[in-house]
Design an enzyme around this catalytic site. Structure first.
Site, PDB file in Angstrom:
ATOM      1  N   HIS A   1      -7.225   7.489  -0.760  1.00  0.00           N
ATOM      2  CA  HIS A   1      -7.107   8.209  -2.027  1.00  0.00           C
ATOM      3  C   HIS A   1      -7.011   9.698  -1.721  1.00  0.00           C
ATOM      4  CE1 HIS A   1      -7.151   9.325  -6.064  1.00  0.00           C
ATOM      5  NE2 HIS A   1      -8.137   8.578  -6.534  1.00  0.00           N
TER       6      HIS A   1
ATOM      7  N   CYS B   1      -7.012  13.047 -10.045  1.00  0.00           N
ATOM      8  CA  CYS B   1      -6.241  12.016  -9.340  1.00  0.00           C
ATOM      9  C   CYS B   1      -4.897  11.717  -9.982  1.00  0.00           C
ATOM     10  CB  CYS B   1      -7.057  10.734  -9.257  1.00  0.00           C
ATOM     11  SG  CYS B   1      -8.773  10.996  -8.777  1.00  0.00           S
TER      12      CYS B   1
ATOM     13  N   HIS C   1      -2.966   2.216  -9.798  1.00  0.00           N
ATOM     14  CA  HIS C   1      -3.897   3.277  -9.403  1.00  0.00           C
ATOM     15  C   HIS C   1      -4.835   2.729  -8.336  1.00  0.00           C
ATOM     16  CE1 HIS C   1      -5.981   7.022  -9.680  1.00  0.00           C
ATOM     17  NE2 HIS C   1      -7.113   6.451 -10.061  1.00  0.00           N
TER      18      HIS C   1
END
Length: 401
Positions: A331, A162, A294
């Site tokens: 995401h 990620c 995040h």
């Protein structure tokens, strides 16, 4: 050699829009387009929510190249082409060896892998398709961007889950700072909305059943999406010499490793990355007006990130604006921080901070100003956090040129 690095073009596509302008419009206005996935066979996962690109925009990639491309490579080339067009750049024999690409991705070509397994194990096909290996390799996106645009400088893929988009941008900045390139295309791409990937994330018990609600007390987890985000990075001297419009400067980079756990987040790693980024940018904590978090929407991650932000920014943590745009674009794994780069650049350009969408209930463990549901007009210098499984952390700072 230590050179300033600026952004002169951006490009992107995801479920919010098929170019950077339309993505930013949706981010700025704050709606969430997360909904049940409909464009792929989900079998026992029917009804799983995500954010998919329902129609690929028109492009001029030749068929000869298309047949060797996984979906994540296709998204990367489309976004990279848009970024180069905005920057007003093209390659020729004189400059191609000074133009490169660093592409971040969360994993291999998921579509290619799933298609291969299904054809062999379910359909009785005895051989994989001829381009299976080059389509699925993680570095394929970088290669295809290089091939399509004619880039002959440093070209490579960056795989750090990620955080891959931020790591790719950081690596590209280093190429320019060290004098190895004048121009780098950098960002991330991922297309993980396949049955196998979703089944894997389901096993982690972190998929939200409804939507993504970062920092909200009733948050229930992650929502996956697909997309790509790209930036054209140039040395300040190169951009100034050709009279380019400079959208923002990459002011600082902070990288760290947790050395803690393969899935559980720690406070110390993200804290170290944020502190390193501030030091590299020669910024004080109170110089940061906006932090793109995040902010995945899991209980553990959002609490950890809040605590780490407080450690780094002290009292200023409660005065600056924080938001998670994953609440809107979901995401997108290797593309996540690259899409968030677009949010940071456009926030600087327009003086608007995108909100955290879907926010409903304050959480005493996440007690920062998370810009709930409504955008905010504010001139800003910005930072972007990316903290990946495996404890690989990458933080970038951006400022107006």
């Amino acid at each position: 050699m230590d050179r300033r690095v600026v952004i002169t073009g951006i490009g992107g596509l995801c479920g919010l829009g098929t170019n950077a302008a339309s993505i930013w419009k949706e981010m700025r206005e704050g709606p969430s387009a997360i909904s049940p996935i409909i464009t792929t066979d989900l079998y026992d996962l029917e009804g799983t929510v995500g954010l998919e690109i329902k129609a690929i925009p028109e492009h001029d990639i030749p068929r000869k190249q298309l047949v060797s491309m996984d979906r994540f490579s296709l998204l990367a080339v489309i976004a990279a082409t848009e970024a180069m067009k905005q920057a007003g750049l093209s390659c020729d024999e004189q400059n191609a060896h000074r133009f490169g690409a660093a592409m971040g991705l969360g994993g291999p070509g998921w579509d290619t892998i799933e298609e291969t397994y299904r054809s062999i194990l379910l359909d009785g096909v005895t051989r994989a398709r001829i381009f299976t290996a080059p389509k699925g390799m993680p570095s394929a996106a970088a290669g295809h961007v290089s091939i399509f645009l004619g880039l002959r400088g440093p070209v490579f893929g960056v795989t750090s889950a990620c955080a891959a988009g931020n790591h790719a941008i950081a690596s590209a900045v280093d190429q320019i700072r060290l004098g190895r390139a004048d121009v780098m295309l950098a960002g991330g791409s991922d297309a993980p909305l396949t049955w196998g990937v979703l089944k894997s994330w389901e096993a982690l018990r972190v998929l939200a059943p409804d939507t993504c609600r970062p920092f909200s007390a009733d948050r229930k987890g992650v929502v996956l999406g697909e997309g790509a985000g790209m930036a054209v990075l140039e040395s300040y001297e190169h951009a100034a010499a050709r009279g380019a419009t400079m959208l923002a400067e990459v002011a600082g980079i902070g990288l760290s490793g947790d050395a803690y756990d393969i899935v559980m987040p720690s406070i110390e790693g993200p804290e170290a990355a944020m502190r390193s980024c501030l030091a590299d940018a020669e910024l004080n904590p109170d110089d940061v007006d906006y932090l793109n978090a995040h902010g995945t929407g899991t209980v553990a991650n959002d609490e950890m990130e809040t605590a780490a932000i407080k450690r780094v920014f002290g009292d200023h943590a409660f005065q600056m604006s924080v938001s998670s745009t994953k609440s809107m674009h979901a995401h997108c794994l290797g593309a996540a921080s690259a899409l968030e780069m677009i949010a940071c650049v456009m926030a600087i350009q327009e003086g608007v901070i995108p909100p955290t969408a879907n926010y409903r209930e304050p959480d005493p463990q996440c007690d920062l100003d998370v810009t709930p549901n409504v955008p905010r007009e504010q001139r800003c210098g910005s930072m972007s956090n990316a903290f990946a499984m495996g404890g690989t952390n990458a933080v970038l700072a951006f400022r107006q040129v």
